[in-house]
Design an enzyme around this catalytic site. Structure first.
Site, PDB file in Angstrom:
ATOM      1  N   GLY A 108     -73.714 113.381   8.743  1.00 47.29           N
ATOM      2  CA  GLY A 108     -75.134 113.083   8.610  1.00 47.29           C
ATOM      3  C   GLY A 108     -75.586 112.084   9.649  1.00 47.29           C
ATOM      4  O   GLY A 108     -74.887 111.826  10.642  1.00 47.29           O
ATOM      5  N   ASN A 109     -76.763 111.526   9.448  1.00 47.74           N
ATOM      6  CA  ASN A 109     -77.279 110.518  10.365  1.00 47.74           C
ATOM      7  C   ASN A 109     -78.102 109.501   9.583  1.00 47.74           C
ATOM      8  O   ASN A 109     -78.253 109.617   8.365  1.00 47.74           O
ATOM      9  CB  ASN A 109     -78.100 111.171  11.489  1.00 47.74           C
TER      10      ASN A 109
END
Length: 389
Positions: A192-193
């Site tokens: 993810g980020n």
């Protein structure tokens, strides 16, 4: 909602209907607003309240707006103090409807809403969720804090110097994406980020305040649905692509504020990946995700559609962030690219932002550090100026 307005310094006059007083009494409204409450046209008649309140108001907000109230407002009826106020008001008016789904979807209600919107009234779409009794559907009153935010934005824009048309997106449909996608390695782990979705949500709220119909495609956010916005929730980049392309088919503008993952695992495990006894880590093979922004810009699902992208850059040994953003703008083919310098993790999760808006026609607009709402309106300024008339 009343507290949300008074606690942010607004002078609020409460005009309850007879039905409203069945739920909350006059004394409570007076205590919360800090002002006397008039509930009919005969109270303080020497001050002509049925005219004065509307004339003196900077903003009128009706929440909840029932199907009956929407109908009376659309037809210019004046049966009580509130509808008299609506007729005399020359300021912005915001209605937050709340009713059962069947009532909201009835042709009569939809015609009344269309009439009010054509006159410049901001009628927020109701939220979806639990209604009275066991019913669930569209018709729920939006979150009160979100109604307050919508009201504050409408008020601020109507009072902003130099704004000739506060509702310059009225009649437009815009799509905004927000948040960060997740690419699953197994049932519990993902790539993810750090995108929080705050800027995308600010864009959605700002567009509503400017009169637009807004579809928000939200990826893994924990934020309350903005008032008047249709929200589509997704997790992965593939889901984000599907939802954005579907919504963009009928949109005047698409703003890709979400942070889709560039890569995903070539395959995901159906069971949790276990640690090995020898301490070795499993090899991770990645494949590239589709480039949603580039696809949107290339296909232009509607004539005259304006496409906006975001670039979160840190620069490298050979290039600064502006060089990289200009190259990305040319590569993606979008109309506008919003550059964020995220060196050191700046911007992510912060209520503030600063950016440079680059245009395909060579225009450059620097937006100094300020709230994400301010940046959102600067972006919509650029979008509105490029939409076909």
């Amino acid at each position: 909602m009343l507290r949300g307005l008074t606690e942010t310094g607004h002078d609020v006059t409460v005009v309850p209907t007879a039905a409203a007083l069945e739920f909350v009494g006059t004394a409570t409204w007076a205590a919360l607003s800090g002002k006397p409450v008039a509930s009919d046209v005969w109270t303080d008649v020497h001050r002509v309240p049925h005219v004065r309140i509307g004339q003196e108001a900077d903003l009128v907000v009706v929440a909840p707006a029932t199907a009956d109230l929407v109908a009376r407002a659309a037809h210019g009826l004046a049966h009580d103090l509130l509808t008299n106020t609506l007729l005399t008001a020359r300021c912005p008016v915001v209605l937050a409807p709340a009713m059962h789904t069947e009532m909201w979807e009835h042709p009569a209600t939809q015609a009344n809403v269309a009439t009010l919107r054509a006159r410049g009234v901001l009628v927020l779409d109701p939220a979806e969720g639990r209604l009275t009794g066991a019913d669930t559907g569209k018709g729920r009153l939006p979150d009160p804090a979100e109604i307050v935010e919508a009201a504050r934005q409408v008020l601020a824009r109507s009072q902003q110097a130099g704004v000739q048309d506060p509702a310059d997106l009225a009649g437009r449909h815009v799509v905004v994406s927000a948040g960060g996608t997740r690419e699953y390695l197994d049932p519990v782990r993902f790539l993810g980020n750090r995108s929080s979705g705050l800027q995308g949500y600010a864009l959605a709220r700002a567009a509503v305040a400017r009169g637009a119909r807004v579809t928000l495609v939200a990826a893994n956010t924990a934020l309350a649905d903005p008032a008047g916005v249709t929200v589509r929730r997704v997790e992965t980049t593939a889901q984000l692509r599907e939802a954005v392309l579907a919504a963009a088919a009928g949109a005047d503008a698409v703003v890709m504020a979400a942070a889709p993952a560039d890569f995903r695992p070539a395959s995901a495990s159906n069971t949790k990946i276990k640690k090995s006894e020898d301490g070795s880590a499993p090899a991770l093979e990645l494949v590239q995700n589709p480039d949603i922004l580039r696809e949107l810009a290339a296909e232009r699902l509607r004539a005259g559609q304006v496409v906006v992208g975001f670039a979160a850059e840190t620069g490298d040994a050979q290039h600064d962030v502006l060089d990289l953003a200009r190259a990305k703008l040319a590569r993606k083919g979008c109309d506008l690219l919003v550059l964020n310098d995220v060196s050191g993790g700046a911007v992510f999760g912060s209520p503030d932002n600063e950016a440079v808006i680059l245009a395909a026609d060579g225009d450059t607009t620097s937006v100094p550090r300020g709230s994400k709402s301010v940046l959102a309106h600067r972006i919509w300024d650029q979008v509105a100026s490029r939409l076909p008339r």
